[in-house]
Design an enzyme around this catalytic site. Structure first.
Site, PDB file in Angstrom:
ATOM      1  N   THR A 120       0.745  -1.135   0.094  1.00 26.20           N
ATOM      2  CA  THR A 120       0.113  -0.021  -0.006  1.00 26.20           C
ATOM      3  C   THR A 120       0.943   1.306   0.209  1.00 26.20           C
ATOM      4  O   THR A 120       2.049   1.242   0.514  1.00 26.20           O
ATOM      5  CB  THR A 120      -1.010   0.021   1.293  1.00 26.20           C
ATOM      6  OG1 THR A 120      -0.125   0.048   2.538  1.00 26.20           O
ATOM      7  CG2 THR A 120      -1.938  -1.167   0.967  1.00 26.20           C
ATOM      8  N   LYS A 172       2.528  -4.989   3.439  1.00 26.43           N
ATOM      9  CA  LYS A 172       3.596  -4.279   3.428  1.00 26.43           C
ATOM     10  C   LYS A 172       3.171  -2.677   3.178  1.00 26.43           C
ATOM     11  O   LYS A 172       2.837  -2.423   2.020  1.00 26.43           O
ATOM     12  CB  LYS A 172       4.554  -4.516   2.577  1.00 26.43           C
ATOM     13  CG  LYS A 172       6.068  -3.618   2.531  1.00 26.43           C
ATOM     14  CD  LYS A 172       7.047  -3.752   1.574  1.00 26.43           C
ATOM     15  CE  LYS A 172       8.195  -3.232   1.800  1.00 26.43           C
ATOM     16  NZ  LYS A 172       7.840  -1.646   1.836  1.00 26.43           N
ATOM     17  N   ASP A 181      -3.395  -0.899  -8.944  1.00 25.31           N
ATOM     18  CA  ASP A 181      -3.923   0.257  -9.351  1.00 25.31           C
ATOM     19  C   ASP A 181      -2.712   1.284  -9.287  1.00 25.31           C
ATOM     20  O   ASP A 181      -1.921   1.629  -8.289  1.00 25.31           O
ATOM     21  CB  ASP A 181      -4.623   0.863  -7.787  1.00 25.31           C
ATOM     22  CG  ASP A 181      -4.902   2.428  -7.985  1.00 25.31           C
ATOM     23  OD1 ASP A 181      -4.622   2.949  -9.053  1.00 25.31           O
ATOM     24  OD2 ASP A 181      -5.496   2.856  -6.881  1.00 25.31           O
ATOM     25  N   GLY A 224      -2.149   4.424 -10.753  1.00 23.79           N
ATOM     26  CA  GLY A 224      -2.441   5.786 -10.848  1.00 23.79           C
ATOM     27  C   GLY A 224      -2.523   6.141 -12.351  1.00 23.79           C
ATOM     28  O   GLY A 224      -2.826   5.453 -13.268  1.00 23.79           O
ATOM     29  N   CYS A 247      -4.391   9.482  -6.899  1.00 23.14           N
ATOM     30  CA  CYS A 247      -4.263   9.060  -8.084  1.00 23.14           C
ATOM     31  C   CYS A 247      -5.582   9.096  -9.291  1.00 23.14           C
ATOM     32  O   CYS A 247      -5.328   9.019 -10.319  1.00 23.14           O
ATOM     33  CB  CYS A 247      -4.012   7.237  -8.005  1.00 23.14           C
ATOM     34  SG  CYS A 247      -5.472   6.620  -7.290  1.00 23.14           S
ATOM     35  N   GLU A 285       1.815  11.241 -14.801  1.00 21.72           N
ATOM     36  CA  GLU A 285       1.217  11.500 -13.456  1.00 21.72           C
ATOM     37  C   GLU A 285       2.025  12.586 -12.557  1.00 21.72           C
ATOM     38  O   GLU A 285       3.296  12.037 -12.091  1.00 21.72           O
ATOM     39  CB  GLU A 285       0.776  10.484 -12.749  1.00 21.72           C
ATOM     40  CG  GLU A 285       0.185  10.506 -11.284  1.00 21.72           C
ATOM     41  CD  GLU A 285      -0.118   9.388 -10.562  1.00 21.72           C
ATOM     42  OE1 GLU A 285      -1.218   9.244 -10.017  1.00 21.72           O
ATOM     43  OE2 GLU A 285       0.796   8.384 -10.377  1.00 21.72           O
TER      44      GLU A 285
END
Length: 475
Positions: A147, A173, A245, A247, A279, A373
């Site tokens: 995460t 983690k 996921d 971003g 994100c 991003e």
């Protein structure tokens, strides 16, 4: 330095890592860390957890998740203060994150209760008239959850809640920058009745993460973070499920018939919430040329009103970025864009980890800040000449969410059909997420979906049971 915060259930060495307050820079805690040599013990605990988790009845999973939600609700302000302390979110934003985490765990309990499988209509197919059966949803086993720092409580809940609901063990983690909310969440789940061995929390560097990801015992890796790390995980993981996921660079289209006041207010919030470290935060705003100047002037004026500062101050709109280095890097990216021809309309001052939100226009499409991003409070304004032009510009870069402001239903529905995004927000910025909806990317790097029901289904596997009635029942 405050007391060391120890993860439950794992033997640790003597090394520790500090956790800093992004606003003050002070060390607020330390956590024990492990290196890749500890992977054997971590996996052994996870194997024990897998057996324990699979043996928990659905009623037990539901009960402990519901107890955890009540405990977090009662301690909501304490959780919010912890998020502010380690992640730098404003207190208002942190309270909303806690409320979302409560909802996430509540939704997870509901999945454990209802999503057990389905009856299969075997007798609807010729040749199977004497068969009947069903499928159940069974746990995968051990799930590795990795995460990020930007939602240190709710994004952890999004992995732990569905995994526990599905009867899995988890090796968690959390981000090295924000491990404290994750540790408190795990402690709360244990207090609510979760056996300690079901979730193993690991703090350490990329080597221990790679060792966990590569382990054959790990049947799924659920990762939220950047593309480079996601690619490294996919190369290391081997034959296992991946949910990522990664971003994106979210666009919002503002048509000439939009409610401009609403569009400006929503896009300012969407661009600068959580200091832009989001994100699905709005990064590119594409505006119809007929209303471009009106929108630009109103957007810049509203941005300049934002208060940047102490995240514990109830009146602060934009708190610090996660580190002073992140703020300095953001300023350097904007400076580079300006050197390449972009026009800075406001912001781009950095003091320590505080960064004044930047608004740019005329950004060349070749600039990295336009194509990648930025994950910072930076937004770019760009006029377009037609609906088709806006869609083309929006789709030119990968994103998780996109948005459109318009008063015409046909345009809204056409945009929903044509925009290449995992979610299309109509008359809203890209920065909207409800924890029950499917959430994920649409193009490069799209793997699986979060959102509690969808994550639960990713984290379980169907098992078919078929009964063949060999002889007729004698009356």
């Amino acid at each position: 330095m405050s007391d060391t915060v120890v993860p439950p259930g794992i033997e640790l060495g003597t090394d520790t890592a500090p956790v800093h307050n992004p606003y003050t820079g002070e060390v607020i805690a330390s956590v024990p860390t492990v290196d890749a040599g500890a992977v054997g013990g971590i996996l052994q605990q996870a194997r024990c957890g897998r057996r324990t988790a699979a043996a928990l009845s659905r009623a037990s999973r539901v009960a402990l998740l519901e107890r955890a939600t009540r405990l977090i609700e009662r301690r909501a302000e304490s959780f919010a203060q912890l998020i502010v302390g380690e992640a730098g979110k404003t207190i208002t934003q942190a309270r909303k994150e806690v409320a979302r985490a409560v909802n996430t765990l509540s939704l997870s309990a509901a999945e454990a209760r209802r999503n057990a499988g389905e009856v299969i209509p075997f007798d609807s197919y010729e040749g199977s008239e004497k068969r009947q059966g069903w499928f159940t949803r069974e746990p995968l086993g051990i799930i590795a959850a990795i995460t990020p720092f930007n939602d240190p409580l709710n994004l952890v809940a999004h992995k732990l809640g569905p995994a526990i609901a599905g009867g899995n063990a988890v090796i968690l983690k959390p981000s090295a920058l924000t491990p404290l909310s994750a540790l408190r969440l795990v402690d709360t789940l244990i207090e609510a009745g979760l056996p300690e061995e079901i979730v193993t929390v690991v703090n350490g560097d990329a080597d221990i993460a790679a060792a966990i990801v590569a382990a054959p015992d790990v049947r799924m890796v659920s990762f939220t973070g950047g593309f480079a790390t996601g690619e490294a995980i996919s190369r290391t993981a081997g034959l296992k499920k991946l949910a990522m996921d990664l971003g994106g660079n979210a666009p919002v289209i503002v048509m000439d018939d939009a409610d401009l006041d609403e569009a400006v207010a929503s896009c300012v919030s969407g661009a600068f919430w959580a200091a832009g470290q989001n994100c699905i935060g709005t990064q590119r705003i594409l505006i119809a040329r007929e209303v471009y100047e009106r929108f630009r002037d109103a957007f810049v004026a509203r941005t300049k009103l934002l208060r940047v500062g102490d995240p514990l101050d109830e009146h602060t709109d934009v708190g610090p970025m996660i580190t002073p280095e992140a703020a300095a890097a953001t300023r350097a990216k904007v400076d580079t864009a300006v050197a390449e021809g972009a026009v800075l309309l406001c912001g781009n001052e950095a003091t320590g980890s505080l960064y004044a939100p930047a608004v740019l226009e005329d950004v060349p499409a070749t600039c990295s800040i336009w194509r990648e991003e930025v994950f910072a409070p930076v937004v770019m304004l760009q006029p377009f000449t037609s609906f088709e032009d806006a869609i083309e510009q929006a789709n030119a870069i990968d994103c998780l969410h996109a948005g459109i402001f318009t008063s015409r239903l046909d345009r809204a529905l056409n945009a929903a059909r044509l925009l290449e995004a995992g979610g299309v927000m109509i008359n809203d910025s890209s920065d909207y997420r409800f924890d029950a909806m499917p959430f994920g990317g649409f193009k490069y790097g799209s793997m699986g979906r979060e959102g509690v029901r969808f994550a639960f289904e990713e984290m379980t596997q169907p098992k078919v049971v078929c009964v063949n009635h060999i002889s007729e029942v004698v009356q």
